[in-house]
Scaffold this motif. Structure first.
Motif, PDB file in Angstrom:
ATOM      1  N   ILE A 115      -1.176   4.251 -13.540  1.00 40.51           N
ATOM      2  CA  ILE A 115       0.158   3.804 -13.918  1.00 40.51           C
ATOM      3  C   ILE A 115       1.098   4.982 -13.686  1.00 40.51           C
ATOM      4  CG2 ILE A 115       1.640   2.954 -15.770  1.00 40.51           C
ATOM      5  CD1 ILE A 115      -0.859   1.740 -17.044  1.00 40.51           C
ATOM      6  N   LEU A 116       2.116   4.766 -12.852  1.00 41.45           N
ATOM      7  CA  LEU A 116       3.062   5.833 -12.554  1.00 41.45           C
ATOM      8  C   LEU A 116       4.468   5.290 -12.373  1.00 41.45           C
ATOM      9  CD1 LEU A 116       3.458   5.672  -9.175  1.00 41.45           C
ATOM     10  CD2 LEU A 116       1.229   6.707  -9.305  1.00 41.45           C
ATOM     11  N   ARG A 117       5.433   6.187 -12.372  1.00 35.53           N
ATOM     12  CA  ARG A 117       6.830   5.807 -12.154  1.00 35.53           C
ATOM     13  C   ARG A 117       7.068   5.613 -10.658  1.00 35.53           C
ATOM     14  NH1 ARG A 117      10.098   6.214 -16.479  1.00 35.53           N
ATOM     15  NH2 ARG A 117       9.309   7.382 -18.255  1.00 35.53           N
ATOM     16  N   GLU A 118       8.034   4.778 -10.341  1.00 33.49           N
ATOM     17  CA  GLU A 118       8.337   4.534  -8.934  1.00 33.49           C
ATOM     18  C   GLU A 118       8.763   5.813  -8.226  1.00 33.49           C
ATOM     19  OE1 GLU A 118      10.882   1.450  -6.227  1.00 33.49           O
ATOM     20  OE2 GLU A 118      11.876   2.411  -7.911  1.00 33.49           O
ATOM     21  N   SER A 119       9.383   6.731  -8.939  1.00 31.65           N
ATOM     22  CA  SER A 119       9.829   7.988  -8.315  1.00 31.65           C
ATOM     23  C   SER A 119       8.660   8.851  -7.855  1.00 31.65           C
ATOM     24  CB  SER A 119      10.707   8.761  -9.293  1.00 31.65           C
ATOM     25  OG  SER A 119       9.987   9.086 -10.462  1.00 31.65           O
ATOM     26  N   ASP A 120       7.444   8.594  -8.337  1.00 29.98           N
ATOM     27  CA  ASP A 120       6.269   9.344  -7.898  1.00 29.98           C
ATOM     28  C   ASP A 120       5.679   8.789  -6.591  1.00 29.98           C
ATOM     29  OD1 ASP A 120       6.287  11.151 -10.009  1.00 29.98           O
ATOM     30  OD2 ASP A 120       5.200   9.770 -11.313  1.00 29.98           O
ATOM     31  N   VAL A 121       6.188   7.642  -6.122  1.00 30.97           N
ATOM     32  CA  VAL A 121       5.728   7.063  -4.862  1.00 30.97           C
ATOM     33  C   VAL A 121       6.440   7.783  -3.728  1.00 30.97           C
ATOM     34  CG1 VAL A 121       5.665   4.993  -3.424  1.00 30.97           C
ATOM     35  CG2 VAL A 121       5.213   4.820  -5.876  1.00 30.97           C
ATOM     36  N   LEU A 122       5.667   8.285  -2.769  1.00 32.18           N
ATOM     37  CA  LEU A 122       6.228   9.034  -1.650  1.00 32.18           C
ATOM     38  C   LEU A 122       6.539   8.146  -0.448  1.00 32.18           C
ATOM     39  CD1 LEU A 122       3.794  12.074  -1.793  1.00 32.18           C
ATOM     40  CD2 LEU A 122       6.062  11.878  -2.825  1.00 32.18           C
ATOM     41  N   ARG A 134       0.883  -1.177   0.000  1.00 37.37           N
ATOM     42  CA  ARG A 134       0.000   0.000   0.000  1.00 37.37           C
ATOM     43  C   ARG A 134       0.909   1.211   0.000  1.00 37.37           C
ATOM     44  NH1 ARG A 134      -5.485  -0.517   1.316  1.00 37.37           N
ATOM     45  NH2 ARG A 134      -5.480   1.589   2.172  1.00 37.37           N
ATOM     46  N   VAL A 135       0.672   2.130  -0.922  1.00 38.46           N
ATOM     47  CA  VAL A 135       1.567   3.269  -1.096  1.00 38.46           C
ATOM     48  C   VAL A 135       0.805   4.582  -1.113  1.00 38.46           C
ATOM     49  CG1 VAL A 135       3.317   1.939  -2.345  1.00 38.46           C
ATOM     50  CG2 VAL A 135       1.498   3.071  -3.619  1.00 38.46           C
ATOM     51  N   ILE A 136       1.531   5.663  -0.829  1.00 36.75           N
ATOM     52  CA  ILE A 136       1.038   7.027  -0.990  1.00 36.75           C
ATOM     53  C   ILE A 136       1.861   7.637  -2.106  1.00 36.75           C
ATOM     54  CG2 ILE A 136       0.807   9.292   0.081  1.00 36.75           C
ATOM     55  CD1 ILE A 136       0.514   7.846   2.761  1.00 36.75           C
ATOM     56  N   TYR A 137       1.196   8.297  -3.053  1.00 39.11           N
ATOM     57  CA  TYR A 137       1.885   8.831  -4.217  1.00 39.11           C
ATOM     58  C   TYR A 137       1.557  10.306  -4.406  1.00 39.11           C
ATOM     59  CZ  TYR A 137      -2.673   7.570  -6.099  1.00 39.11           C
ATOM     60  OH  TYR A 137      -4.019   7.429  -6.285  1.00 39.11           O
ATOM     61  N   SER A 138       2.327  10.966  -5.260  1.00 37.31           N
ATOM     62  CA  SER A 138       2.133  12.389  -5.549  1.00 37.31           C
ATOM     63  C   SER A 138       0.726  12.645  -6.069  1.00 37.31           C
ATOM     64  CB  SER A 138       3.141  12.869  -6.583  1.00 37.31           C
ATOM     65  OG  SER A 138       4.442  12.710  -6.108  1.00 37.31           O
ATOM     66  N   LYS A 139       0.180  13.794  -5.733  1.00 40.30           N
ATOM     67  CA  LYS A 139      -1.216  14.108  -6.025  1.00 40.30           C
ATOM     68  C   LYS A 139      -1.571  14.070  -7.514  1.00 40.30           C
ATOM     69  CE  LYS A 139      -4.806  16.924  -4.250  1.00 40.30           C
ATOM     70  NZ  LYS A 139      -5.120  17.551  -3.021  1.00 40.30           N
ATOM     71  N   PHE A 140      -0.736  14.622  -8.368  1.00 38.31           N
ATOM     72  CA  PHE A 140      -1.070  14.692  -9.785  1.00 38.31           C
ATOM     73  C   PHE A 140      -0.183  13.776 -10.624  1.00 38.31           C
ATOM     74  CE2 PHE A 140      -2.324  18.747  -7.885  1.00 38.31           C
ATOM     75  CZ  PHE A 140      -3.684  18.689  -8.146  1.00 38.31           C
ATOM     76  N   ALA A 141       0.278  12.681 -10.037  1.00 38.54           N
ATOM     77  CA  ALA A 141       1.194  11.772 -10.722  1.00 38.54           C
ATOM     78  C   ALA A 141       0.442  10.732 -11.535  1.00 38.54           C
ATOM     79  CB  ALA A 141       2.078  11.066  -9.696  1.00 38.54           C
ATOM     80  N   GLY A 142       1.103  10.224 -12.549  1.00 35.70           N
ATOM     81  CA  GLY A 142       0.627   9.065 -13.279  1.00 35.70           C
ATOM     82  C   GLY A 142      -0.473   9.313 -14.284  1.00 35.70           C
ATOM     83  N   THR A 143      -0.899   8.214 -14.880  1.00 37.43           N
ATOM     84  CA  THR A 143      -1.953   8.224 -15.890  1.00 37.43           C
ATOM     85  C   THR A 143      -3.054   7.272 -15.444  1.00 37.43           C
ATOM     86  OG1 THR A 143      -0.311   8.593 -17.619  1.00 37.43           O
ATOM     87  CG2 THR A 143      -2.456   7.758 -18.320  1.00 37.43           C
ATOM     88  N   GLU A 144      -4.276   7.777 -15.389  1.00 36.50           N
ATOM     89  CA  GLU A 144      -5.411   6.943 -15.003  1.00 36.50           C
ATOM     90  C   GLU A 144      -5.866   6.137 -16.208  1.00 36.50           C
ATOM     91  OE1 GLU A 144      -8.425   9.471 -13.377  1.00 36.50           O
ATOM     92  OE2 GLU A 144      -7.206  10.006 -11.647  1.00 36.50           O
ATOM     93  N   VAL A 145      -6.085   4.834 -15.992  1.00 35.34           N
ATOM     94  CA  VAL A 145      -6.580   3.964 -17.053  1.00 35.34           C
ATOM     95  C   VAL A 145      -7.725   3.118 -16.504  1.00 35.34           C
ATOM     96  CG1 VAL A 145      -4.412   3.832 -18.326  1.00 35.34           C
ATOM     97  CG2 VAL A 145      -4.857   2.182 -16.548  1.00 35.34           C
ATOM     98  N   LYS A 146      -8.621   2.740 -17.397  1.00 38.10           N
ATOM     99  CA  LYS A 146      -9.717   1.845 -17.045  1.00 38.10           C
ATOM    100  C   LYS A 146      -9.483   0.553 -17.815  1.00 38.10           C
ATOM    101  CE  LYS A 146     -14.392   2.459 -15.738  1.00 38.10           C
ATOM    102  NZ  LYS A 146     -15.535   3.330 -15.760  1.00 38.10           N
ATOM    103  N   TYR A 147      -9.414  -0.574 -17.097  1.00 39.58           N
ATOM    104  CA  TYR A 147      -9.139  -1.856 -17.723  1.00 39.58           C
ATOM    105  C   TYR A 147     -10.061  -2.905 -17.122  1.00 39.58           C
ATOM    106  CZ  TYR A 147      -6.537  -5.989 -19.199  1.00 39.58           C
ATOM    107  OH  TYR A 147      -6.182  -7.194 -19.737  1.00 39.58           O
TER     108      TYR A 147
END
Length: 94
Positions: free
Chosen positions: A83-90, A63-76
């Protein structure tokens, strides 16, 4: 299932509570974008400038906390993922 590439991870969004502590029901427009999620898939790792592959610090199931506006939202397949980069995980919640 989604398989991220490189240093990317796939996160399943965690829904926030629908009511406040005092019992007030919040409409969808008043809710903040969640910043917490569960890692459902990880990439193979990032490649450094000299060609070495560095393993990711997060693992599937964390379970992680990530940057507020990080990544790309996808529906699958009816589910929403980020989907985000590991560097966006806080942080990782233990």
């Amino acid at each position: 299932m989604l398989k991220p590439l490189g240093d990317r991870i796939v996160i399943e969004l965690v829904e926030e509570e629908q009511t406040t502590a005092s019992g007030i029901v919040l409409p969808d427009s008043a809710k903040e974008k969640p910043q917490e999620g569960k890692v459902v898939a990880v990439g193979t790792g990032r490649v450094t400038d000299n060609g070495e592959k560095v393993a990711l610090e997060v693992a599937q199931g964390d379970r992680v906390i990530y940057s507020k506006f990080a990544g790309t939202e996808v529906k699958y397949e009816g589910n929403e993922y980020l989907i985000l980069r590991e560097s966006d995980v806080l942080a990782v919640i233990q």
